[in-house]
Design a protein around this motif. Structure first.
Motif, short mmCIF file in Angstrom:
data_model
loop_
_atom_site.label_atom_id
_atom_site.label_comp_id
_atom_site.label_asym_id
_atom_site.label_seq_id
_atom_site.Cartn_x
_atom_site.Cartn_y
_atom_site.Cartn_z
N LEU A 61 0.83 -1.21 0.00
CA LEU A 61 0.00 0.00 0.00
C LEU A 61 0.86 1.25 0.00
CD1 LEU A 61 -2.98 -0.77 2.40
CD2 LEU A 61 -3.14 -0.06 0.02
N GLN A 62 1.92 1.26 0.79
CA GLN A 62 2.81 2.42 0.83
C GLN A 62 3.45 2.65 -0.56
OE1 GLN A 62 5.57 1.69 3.95
NE2 GLN A 62 4.06 2.10 5.62
N ARG A 63 3.82 1.54 -1.14
CA ARG A 63 4.47 1.67 -2.46
C ARG A 63 3.49 2.20 -3.50
NH1 ARG A 63 4.55 -1.26 -6.85
NH2 ARG A 63 3.34 -2.89 -5.90
N LEU A 64 2.25 1.62 -3.53
CA LEU A 64 1.26 2.06 -4.50
C LEU A 64 0.89 3.52 -4.28
CD1 LEU A 64 -1.07 -1.08 -4.59
CD2 LEU A 64 0.46 -0.30 -6.42
N MET A 65 0.72 3.95 -3.07
CA MET A 65 0.38 5.34 -2.78
C MET A 65 1.48 6.27 -3.25
SD MET A 65 -2.60 5.46 -1.63
CE MET A 65 -3.79 4.26 -1.12
N ALA A 66 2.72 5.84 -3.03
CA ALA A 66 3.84 6.67 -3.47
C ALA A 66 3.87 6.79 -5.00
CB ALA A 66 5.15 6.07 -2.96
N GLU A 67 3.59 5.65 -5.71
CA GLU A 67 3.59 5.69 -7.16
C GLU A 67 2.45 6.56 -7.68
OE1 GLU A 67 3.39 1.66 -8.40
OE2 GLU A 67 5.48 1.18 -7.84
N ILE A 68 1.24 6.43 -7.05
CA ILE A 68 0.10 7.26 -7.46
C ILE A 68 0.42 8.73 -7.27
CG2 ILE A 68 -2.28 7.87 -6.90
CD1 ILE A 68 -2.76 4.92 -6.30
N GLN A 69 1.10 9.05 -6.19
CA GLN A 69 1.46 10.45 -5.93
C GLN A 69 2.45 10.94 -6.98
OE1 GLN A 69 3.04 11.10 -2.06
NE2 GLN A 69 3.01 13.35 -2.27
N ASP A 70 3.39 10.08 -7.37
CA ASP A 70 4.37 10.50 -8.39
C ASP A 70 3.68 10.75 -9.73
OD1 ASP A 70 6.37 10.34 -6.54
OD2 ASP A 70 6.96 8.28 -7.07
N LEU A 71 2.75 9.82 -10.07
CA LEU A 71 2.06 9.97 -11.34
C LEU A 71 1.20 11.23 -11.35
CD1 LEU A 71 0.97 6.27 -12.00
CD2 LEU A 71 2.74 7.56 -13.22
#
Length: 682
Positions: A61-71
């Motif tokens: 979840l932390q990883r996905l949230m970070a990727e969504i934020q980058d996108l």
């Protein structure tokens, strides 16, 4: 949003694992196949693996949230599909977390249920243990009761075994059985005890009958004796004139002894010892009891009708509460009166002297202080001549003062009274002496009371032996004191008229002619005495204090005036008076500046034994004054004449002296030699 996100989500029906009763239309097997239970899954899954899955899901979840934020931060339009895909993955992970959370709660609930079941089992076991312990304790008490059980026969004091076989008949003792079996032996001893008690009961009945017979005889004799009482009273009444004629008042003495039963112990001891001394040694001493007998009886009666008294006291308290409460000063006054309360009875001693003068002594007992006091008065056979200076000689405050040395009677002899006085605010007992009497130490000893000063005691009992050992000496001192005071009273009457009475037995102590004469005799006070310049040595030496009596005398011859002040001890004439002199002639001459004045003081103070006269020495004071007149003549006649003064010598020498003066101090001859009639030096 894409079309897949807008699709309607399927409805999930969650149950606790059991089918609902109202909606069952199919068999149970189909229902169980359609619904699945997470509670069953909890038992299969491993908690540690779920924890690892939880940590992994959180990381994803932390990883996905970070990727969504980058996108989103790049703002590219092509990345919307990728963001949506990652969002769906995140939702899947969130669903996993919810499932793990539900599984954790189910595990927690099962753990609590298991803990509760275990606690219930432990409580059941503990209750069973307590029941078992109570049963054990109850059984132990029952066992102890059985072990401590005592039969009634153990309380009976049976005769010894040897005495039993020796005295009991064979049909009761049965030695062939009882010697072997202790139980049979005990039964046989009890049978023998019963047999003995039956015999004693018969004997008791016989004695009781004999007792009743004797009691009847006693009643008959009592009736006979009670009929004698009126006759005896009539005989006693008829014998009263005979008793008075023979001076044997048996009836009065009997009444006095009946009243004496109600005296407190110290007064009773005084009454018994004084009566015994009067009968054995001193017929002129009479003893009597005075006071209210009924009040004395009431002191020893137990309180009656306590309930009525309590109700009365409650009513009084209610009335007093309505009134104004007494102040602290009034309460202290009441406490002082209660503490200084005297016994209603008193013992009176009447001591008759040779000249028929009587010394009346009234002895009282202070119940709360446990001390005795005395009041005195004097009755003379003849009326005494009025003498102003003799006012204190027979007063109650000075008549018995210092009968024994140092016993002035102004302080309580009981050290415990000081603590009692502090509680009620009494500063000194001397303030109440005039009302209650003087608590002399010899009064306490006559009552058998002794108060040790080292160890104060609140309870001191009366001792007969102490009273008996002091009775005779004290009576003699009292009689001597009265006679000496009466003799002084007569002498003072003559001294106030300027006459120095000299008895015929003492005429040889003085020459035929004495020119100097007494012109004044008066009483003075201790304050006036101690402020005189020529009395300081006497005061500083402790030979004069406020218990003494003080008098002033003036002797004149021509222009010379001799002033003499006298400090008279209450124990006169056993203790001689002390003279202090001051000659007013050509200045003031006293023992401080004139050796001859000091020698003249020695003639009366040191050589007083020559002046006592016949025993008991009541003429000592007048003989001392006469010697002062004689000494003043010698002093003035032997004084050297001043030739520068014209005219005859003021004081011609009429006394015959071997030497007019002697020594460097020019001492004068004051010693009179009888029968030669000349004066010489000592």
């Amino acid at each position: 949003m894409s079309d897949s996100g807008k699709k309607r989500k399927p409805k999930v029906i969650r149950t606790d694992g059991g089918p609902q009763e109202g909606k069952r239309t199919r068999p149970d097997s189909e229902q169980e196949g359609r619904y699945y239970s997470e509670e069953a899954e909890v038992d299969v899954r491993d908690p540690s693996k779920d924890y690892d899955l939880y940590m992994q899901t959180c990381q994803e979840l932390q990883r996905l949230m970070a990727e969504i934020q980058d996108l989103k931060s790049k703002g590219s339009k092509d990345s919307a599909a990728e963001i949506e895909e990652k969002r769906i993955q995140s939702c899947v992970h969130f669903m996993s977390l919810k499932k793990l959370n539900r599984l954790a709660h189910i595990r927690l609930k099962k753990g609590r249920d298991q803990t509760h079941e275990a606690k219930q089992k432990v409580d059941a076991y503990h209750l069973q243990l307590q029941n078992l312990l109570y049963e054990v304790m109850h059984l132990q008490k029952e066992i102890t009761k059985c072990l401590e059980f005592k039969s009634k026969h153990e309380e009976i004091d049976l005769v010894s075994v040897e005495e039993f076989y020796r005295e009991a008949p064979v049909e009761i003792s049965k030695p062939e059985y009882t010697t072997v079996d202790l139980h049979q032996q005990t039964l046989a001893r009890l049978d023998w005890e019963l047999e003995q008690r039956k015999r004693l009961a018969e004997k008791y009945k016989e004695c009781q009958a004999s007792k009743e017979k004797i009691l009847k005889e006693i009643e008959v004799k009592k009736e006979y004796l009670s009929s004698l009482q009126p006759r005896l009273n009539a005989i006693m009444q008829a014998s009263l004139p005979v008793q008075e004629y023979l001076a044997m008042p048996f009836d009065q003495a009997h009444k006095q002894y009946e009243i004496a039963q109600h005296l407190p112990p110290p007064l009773y001891v005084l009454f018994v010892q004084a009566s015994s001394y009067s009968q054995a040694c001193d017929k002129k001493l009479t003893v009597a009891i005075e006071g209210n007998v009924e009040e004395a009886k009431a002191l020893f009666k137990p309180p009656e009708d306590s309930q009525d008294d309590e109700s009365d006291s409650d009513a009084e308290e209610e009335q007093t509460t309505k009134r104004r409460r007494p102040t602290l000063g009034v309460q202290l006054d009441d406490k002082r009166k209660e503490m200084l309360k005297r016994h209603p009875l008193s013992v009176c001693l009447n001591l008759r002297c040779r000249d028929n003068s009587i010394l009346h002594l009234a002895f009282y007992y202070l119940m709360n202080l446990n001390i005795m006091t005395v009041k005195s008065s004097v009755t003379t056979a003849l009326d005494l001549a009025v003498a102003i200076s003799a006012g204190d000689l027979l007063s109650p405050d000075s008549l018995l003062s210092c009968l024994y040395p140092g016993d002035h009677g102004k302080k309580t002899p009981n050290p415990a009274n000081l603590y009692q006085f502090d509680k009620v605010g009494i500063l000194t007992f001397s303030d109440y002496v005039s009302e209650l009497g003087h608590p002399y130490v010899w009064v306490q000893k006559l009552g058998g009371l002794h108060f040790p000063k080292e160890q104060p005691q609140f309870v001191v009992t009366a001792d007969n032996s102490l009273s008996a050992s002091h009775m005779e000496k004290t009576m003699k001192l009292l009689r001597t004191r009265l006679l000496s005071r009466l003799a002084l009273h007569k002498q003072f009457s003559s001294l106030e008229h300027g006459i120095v009475p000299v008895s015929t037995e003492c005429q040889h102590l003085f020459p035929t002619k004495i020119v100097s004469h007494l012109v004044k005799w008066s009483a003075t006070t201790y304050e006036d005495y101690k402020y005189l310049s020529f009395t300081k040595e006497v005061v500083e030496a402790g030979l004069a204090d406020d218990t003494h009596m003080y008098f002033s005398a003036v002797i004149e011859r021509g222009t010379a005036k001799l002033q003499a002040v006298v400090a008279m001890n209450p124990g006169y004439c056993t203790i001689p008076p002390i003279f202090s002199l001051c000659l007013h002639w050509k200045g003031e001459r006293s023992s401080g500046n004139d050796d001859n004045i000091r020698a003249l003081e020695s003639e009366v103070n040191v050589y007083y034994k020559e002046l006592c006269g016949p025993k008991p020495g009541y003429q000592l004071l007048t003989n001392q004054l006469q010697r002062l007149c004689m000494g003043l003549d010698v002093y003035l006649e032997t004084e050297s004449h001043d030739n520068s003064v014209e005219g005859p010598k003021e004081f011609p020498q009429e006394k015959m002296c071997l030497r007019s003066v002697r020594g460097p101090n020019r001492m004068k001859p004051f010693k009179f030699n009888f029968p030669q009639g000349f004066f010489s030096h000592r």
